[in-house]
Enzyme design. Structure first.
Site, mmCIF file in Angstrom:
data_model
loop_
_atom_site.group_PDB
_atom_site.id
_atom_site.type_symbol
_atom_site.label_atom_id
_atom_site.label_comp_id
_atom_site.label_asym_id
_atom_site.label_seq_id
_atom_site.Cartn_x
_atom_site.Cartn_y
_atom_site.Cartn_z
ATOM 1 N N TYR A 323 0.801 -1.211 0.000
ATOM 2 C CA TYR A 323 0.000 0.000 0.000
ATOM 3 C C TYR A 323 0.841 1.271 0.000
ATOM 4 C CZ TYR A 323 -3.923 -3.025 1.304
ATOM 5 O OH TYR A 323 -4.887 -4.002 1.323
ATOM 6 N N VAL A 382 -1.276 -9.745 -3.575
ATOM 7 C CA VAL A 382 -2.610 -10.175 -3.139
ATOM 8 C C VAL A 382 -3.373 -9.090 -2.383
ATOM 9 C CG1 VAL A 382 -2.005 -12.631 -3.165
ATOM 10 C CG2 VAL A 382 -1.681 -11.301 -1.064
ATOM 11 N N GLU A 383 -2.780 -7.905 -2.276
ATOM 12 C CA GLU A 383 -3.490 -6.729 -1.752
ATOM 13 C C GLU A 383 -2.803 -5.475 -2.274
ATOM 14 O OE1 GLU A 383 -4.350 -6.192 2.414
ATOM 15 O OE2 GLU A 383 -4.549 -8.340 2.753
ATOM 16 N N ASN A 384 -3.602 -4.591 -2.839
ATOM 17 C CA ASN A 384 -3.148 -3.254 -3.222
ATOM 18 C C ASN A 384 -4.399 -2.460 -3.555
ATOM 19 O OD1 ASN A 384 -2.164 -1.610 -6.119
ATOM 20 N ND2 ASN A 384 -1.194 -1.137 -4.175
#
Length: 484
Positions: A323, A382-384
Site C-alpha cells: 500500500y 494479493v493486496e493493493n
C-alpha cells in the site's frame, strides 16, 4: 506464452477480501467468536492511541458480560454470508480470474481446539468455492486472516502457546482434505509480520497478561512459522496439485536522508520486514535476526526438529500486500504521517491518501525486483488498493477517478517490473467490494469497485452498485493489462 503487456496468459487478475471484513453472521450456524469480533468501531475524533487494534483483558470481560455495548462492525461485515452468490456474480461480470478470501477458522472449529469440525461451516465454504469455480474464478484462500478463534485466546492466550500449532495443523488438514480439487492456491497467515506489531490482531494474544509482551510476540511468531511449514507439508501430502504461499505486509523503508546513519537504519528496518519471507522462502532464521534477539536479550523456545521443519517445507510462492512505503531516520525529526498499522515520517516526494497513507507506485516496482532478486520464487500481489471517501451522486453514480488513477499507476509499475524479469503470478486489488476496514472498522474508508450502501454506524440498505472503476477494471482484465 505472454501478451505484449508482459503478463502471462492466465495471469490471475482479481480482488482480495477477508472473512471477518465481509461475512457477517458472526454467531450463525455454529460459528464461534474470533479475535475480530472484539474489535469495536471508535469514531476518529475519539481515537486516543496510534494502535487501536489491541484489546485488554478488561475489554474482553466487559464485552463477554454485556457490560460493554459498543458496535463491533466485523460481526456484521457486508453480509457476504447470505449474499455471496450476488457478489460473486458481480465479480464474474468484471472478468475476475481469481478471488482471494479467507476461511473463518472459528466457523470450522468454533473454539479452535475441537476434535471434530463444524459441518455447517465446511458446507458454507464449499458452496462459495463451487460458485466461484462455476464462473471459472480461482479461489485464493487464506487459512488465518486476523481471525484467531477466541477459544484459543481464552485457553492459551493465542499463539504464545505452542499447543496452538497442533490445533492449526489439524484445522489445515481438515480444510485441505475437504476442498481438495476446489482450491488451487492457499496462503497460511495473512500479513504474518503484524503479530509483532499488533499481537491481538495477528495472533489472538492479550498483551497485558504477559510479563514481556514483545519477547512473547516473537515466540508466537516462531509458532506461526512452524505451523506454516507444517501446513505446507500437509498440503503436499494431501493435494500435490495445489500450491501454498506465505503472506507479508511489505513496507519498503527508504532512508530519510543520505546520511549513512539513516541508510543503515533503513537497511535494518527493511531486514526486519523481510524476516518473515526469509524464513518462509529460504527456510532458516537469518543472522541479522539472531543478532536482534541477542541484542534484546530475547530467548526463544525452539524444540528439536523445528529448524529442520522450517528448512524442509518452504513455500511455493511469495504473496504480499503493498500500500505504501515508509521512511527511516536515526533521529526523531520530521513530520509524521499515518500508515497501515504503522506511522512514518512524511515523504515530501509522495502524495498521501485521505488516511495519510503515502502513495508510492514506483515503490511497488522496487519491492517486486527486490523480492525476485532475493528469492527467485514466483510473486503474487494479493493486496493493493486505495481507501477513500466516495460520493454517491443524485443519479446513483460514483465517479471514483482517484481510485482508477491509484490502481493505474501501480499496475503500470507492476508491468515494468515484469519487463524487468520478475515472475509475477497475479494481481488482486484489495477490497473489490466495499468492506469493513481492518484498522479502523469504518465503512467510509472504501476500496471497492462495487459500492455497498452502509455507513460507519451500520445504517443503510446494504445494496450493491457499480462505481466507475468497475468498468475500468473490467477492461484491464479483458485486455490482460494492455488497456489502462
Amino acid at each position: 506464452m505472454e501478451t505484449n503487456t508482459g503478463f502471462k496468459d492466465g495471469f490471475l487478475w482479481g480482488g482480495a477480501t477477508a472473512a471477518n471484513q465481509i461475512e457477517g453472521a458472526f454467531d450463525e450456524d455454529g460459528k464461534g467468536l474470533s479475535s475480530a469480533d472484539f474489535v469495536e468501531y471508535i469514531p476518529k475524533d475519539q481515537r486516543t492511541k496510534d494502535n487501536h487494534m489491541e484489546v485488554t483483558t478488561e475489554h474482553i470481560q466487559k464485552v463477554l458480560s454485556g457490560e460493554h455495548t459498543g458496535r463491533f462492525p466485523k460481526r456484521e461485515g457486508i453480509d457476504f454470508y447470505h449474499r455471496y452468490e450476488e457478489d460473486i456474480k458481480l465479480l464474474a461480470e468484471m472478468g475476475f480470474k481469481a478471488f482471494r478470501l479467507s476461511i473463518h477458522w472459528s466457523r470450522i472449529f468454533p473454539k479452535g481446539y475441537e476434535a471434530e469440525p463444524n459441518e455447517a461451516g465446511l458446507a458454507f465454504y464449499e458452496k462459495v468455492f463451487k460458485t466461484l469455480k462455476s464462473y471459472n474464478i480461482e479461489p485464493v484462500v487464506t487459512l488465518s486472516h486476523y481471525e484467531t478463534p477466541y477459544g484459543l485466546t481464552e485457553r492459551y492466550n493465542g499463539w504464545v502457546d505452542r499447543a496452538v500449532v497442533g490445533h492449526f495443523e489439524h484445522y489445515a488438514k481438515t480444510v485441505f482434505n475437504r476442498y481438495k480439487g476446489l482450491v488451487k492456491y492457499w496462503m497460511t497467515f495473512n500479513e504474518i509480520n503484524i503479530i509483532n506489531i499488533s499481537p491481538f490482531t495477528g495472533g489472538g494474544i492479550i498483551s497485558d497478561k504477559l510479563e514481556n509482551p514483545t519477547e512473547a510476540s516473537y515466540q508466537a511468531l516462531h509458532h506461526q512459522l512452524l505451523a506454516s511449514s507444517l501446513a505446507t507439508k500437509a498440503l503436499r501430502e494431501i493435494d500435490a496439485d495445489a500450491q501454498i504461499g506465505c503472506m507479508l505486509a511489505r513496507m519498503k523503508h527508504y532512508p530519510y536522508t543520505c546520511n549513512p546513519e539513516d541508510v543503515l537504519k533503513a537497511m535494518q528496518e527493511d531486514q526486519m520486514n523481510l524476516l518473515y519471507t526469509d524464513v518462509h522462502a529460504l527456510g532458516e532464521y537469518p543472522n541479522y535476526y539472531k543478532q536482534f534477539l541477542k541484542e534484546n536479550d530475547f530467548s526463544l523456545k525452539i524444540e528439536d526438529g523445528d529448524l529442520e521443519t522450517l528448512k524442509a517445507y518452504t513455500v511455493d510462492y511469495i504473496s504480499f500486500s503493498y500500500y505504501m512505503s515508509l521512511l527511516s531516520a536515526n533521529s526523531e525529526e520530521g513530520e509524521v504521517t499515518e500508515g497501515n498499522l504503522m506511522n512514518s515520517l512524511k515523504n515530501p516526494y509522495l502524495e498521501a491518501s485521505d488516511w495519510g497513507w503515502q502513495i508510492d507506485p514506483i515503490g511497488l516496482r522496487i519491492v517486486l525486483n527486490e523480492f525476485w532478486d532475493r528469492y527467485h520464487k514466483p510473486l503474487f500481489i494479493v493486496e493493493n488498493g486505495l481507501g477513500a471517501k466516495d460520493v454517491v451522486e443524485e443519479d446513483g453514480s460514483i465517479h471514483d477517478t482517484y481510485r482508477i488513477d491509484y490502481l493505474q499507476k501501480h499496475i503500470q509499475e507492476m508491468k515494468k517490473a515484469v519487463q524487468d524479469g520478475v515472475d509475477l503470478m497475479g494481481y488482486l486489488a484489495w477490497g473489490p467490494i466495499d468492506l469493513v476496514s481492518m484498522s479502523t472498522s469504518e465503512m467510509s474508508k472504501r476500496y471497492g469497485f462495487i459500492y455497498v450502501d452502509k455507513d460507519d454506524d451500520g445504517n443503510g440498505t446494504g445494496n450493491r452498485s457499480k462505481k466507475d472503476s468497475f468498468d475500468w477494471y473490467k477492461e484491464v482484465i479483458l485486455t490482460n493489462g494492455a488497456q489502462l
